[in-house]
Design a protein around this motif. Structure first.
Motif, mmCIF file in Angstrom:
data_model
loop_
_atom_site.group_PDB
_atom_site.id
_atom_site.type_symbol
_atom_site.label_atom_id
_atom_site.label_comp_id
_atom_site.label_asym_id
_atom_site.label_seq_id
_atom_site.Cartn_x
_atom_site.Cartn_y
_atom_site.Cartn_z
ATOM 1 N N LEU A 20 0.830 -1.201 0.000
ATOM 2 C CA LEU A 20 0.000 0.000 0.000
ATOM 3 C C LEU A 20 0.868 1.255 0.000
ATOM 4 C CD1 LEU A 20 -2.614 1.554 0.183
ATOM 5 C CD2 LEU A 20 -2.720 1.014 2.629
ATOM 6 N N ALA A 286 -4.041 -3.055 -2.419
ATOM 7 C CA ALA A 286 -3.174 -1.888 -2.297
ATOM 8 C C ALA A 286 -3.469 -0.817 -3.335
ATOM 9 C CB ALA A 286 -1.707 -2.315 -2.388
ATOM 10 N N ALA A 289 -6.925 0.899 -2.714
ATOM 11 C CA ALA A 289 -6.852 1.639 -1.455
ATOM 12 C C ALA A 289 -6.026 2.910 -1.609
ATOM 13 C CB ALA A 289 -6.266 0.753 -0.358
ATOM 14 N N ALA A 290 -4.914 2.826 -2.334
ATOM 15 C CA ALA A 290 -4.068 4.003 -2.526
ATOM 16 C C ALA A 290 -4.813 5.098 -3.273
ATOM 17 C CB ALA A 290 -2.794 3.607 -3.275
#
Length: 306
Positions: A20, A286, A289-290
């Motif tokens: 992430l 990841a 979410a980023a």
């Protein structure tokens, strides 16, 4: 808000934590603007200048801390069960954001959204049945550790230790009990009415990383294989494997560094089926979410290379 807005990653020692932080950097967020908090440090005071926080619910204590921060009005993103069940569910990082506290759907739902939405837009989808083979990394570091310990114990004719699974997972498969409200929320986020046509059965399997899914779809409008392939070809990062290629699997996926592969595409009038393998940690957690964290911290970003 400055480009260095501080993002707190709670549970940075989870399987997806380091990925992430790398994904945030790939999205354009300075590494100095990320506060990585290990599970053992979750009780320590966090700086007041945090702009947004996220947490991996597989890490003990991370979900409660995230909910507390959100209760103070801080934008927050939870995944793997972190956050409040009432927070809106996101199945794509590019969807309109309905609030400042969000839940990221599991890797399986994010993968299904990537594949099914183009089919729904082009042909209409009247039913979906998917079987998900879920790796240990979806359950966090504790599951990865217990899978390794149990595997070693069985191979050495010892009694395997008890872990986070209801039964032994090494050399075994276990059906995952559905959570109706959570599954319905994920399905509803696909498109209006999808909760009535999408069914998903999940199994825990003794694999460390890599998500595998068998998908059966009934379309509203008839289509041939060329039309389906053309539709799927528009999906960024997707590789369609031919019969001459090695069958995609978690092992071949990671070796090829490809994020999403499908194989055995079969089309008959309005029915199609295929197998898909996905990188559950990078593409499935990841990366989305980023992008969501960047948006929550005040930045609009486009898809970045996987």
């Amino acid at each position: 808000m400055s480009t260095a807005a501080l993002i707190a990653v709670l549970g940075a020692d989870s399987p997806v934590g380091a990925l992430l932080i790398d994904a945030l950097a790939a999205a354009g967020h300075p590494r100095r603007g990320v506060l990585a908090v290990d599970a053992a440090d979750l009780d320590d005071a966090l700086p007041a200048q945090i702009a947004v926080a996220c947490a991996d619910g597989s890490v003990p204590g991370a979900a409660d801390r995230l909910a507390a921060l959100a209760g103070q009005g801080l934008p927050a993103l939870g995944f793997n069960g972190a956050g409040d069940a009432r927070w809106p569910v996101m199945v794509s990082a590019e969807d309109p954001m309905p609030g400042a506290q969000l839940q990221l759907a599991s890797s399986a739902w994010l993968t299904l959204a990537t594949l099914l939405r183009p089919l729904q837009g082009a042909f209409g989808v009247t039913s979906v049945a998917a079987t998900v083979l879920q790796p240990a990394s979806e359950r966090g570091s504790a599951a990865l550790e217990i899978l390794g310990q149990q595997t070693a114990a069985v191979l050495n004719f010892r009694e395997p230790p008890v872990g986070v699974y209801p039964q032994r997972i090494a050399f075994n498969t276990l059906p995952v009990s559905p959570v109706p409200d959570a599954d319905a929320a994920c399905a509803a986020a696909l498109w209006p009415g999808a909760e009535d046509v999408v069914q998903v059965q999940t199994w825990d399997v003794p694999v460390f990383v890599g998500l595998s899914i068998s998908v059966f779809v009934t379309l509203r409008d008839a289509a041939d294989a060329h039309q389906i392939e053309a539709c799927l070809a528009q999906i960024a990062g997707l590789v369609v494997s031919g019969k001459e290629d090695a069958p995609p699997s978690p092992v071949t996926l990671m070796a090829a560094e490809a994020g999403l592969q499908i194989r055995d595409l079969q089309v008959s009038q309005r029915r199609l089926q295929f197998a898909v393998v996905a990188d559950n940690l990078g593409v499935g957690a990841a990366g989305p979410a980023a992008r969501l964290l960047r948006r929550l911290s005040g930045h609009t970003v486009s898809m970045f290379p996987r």
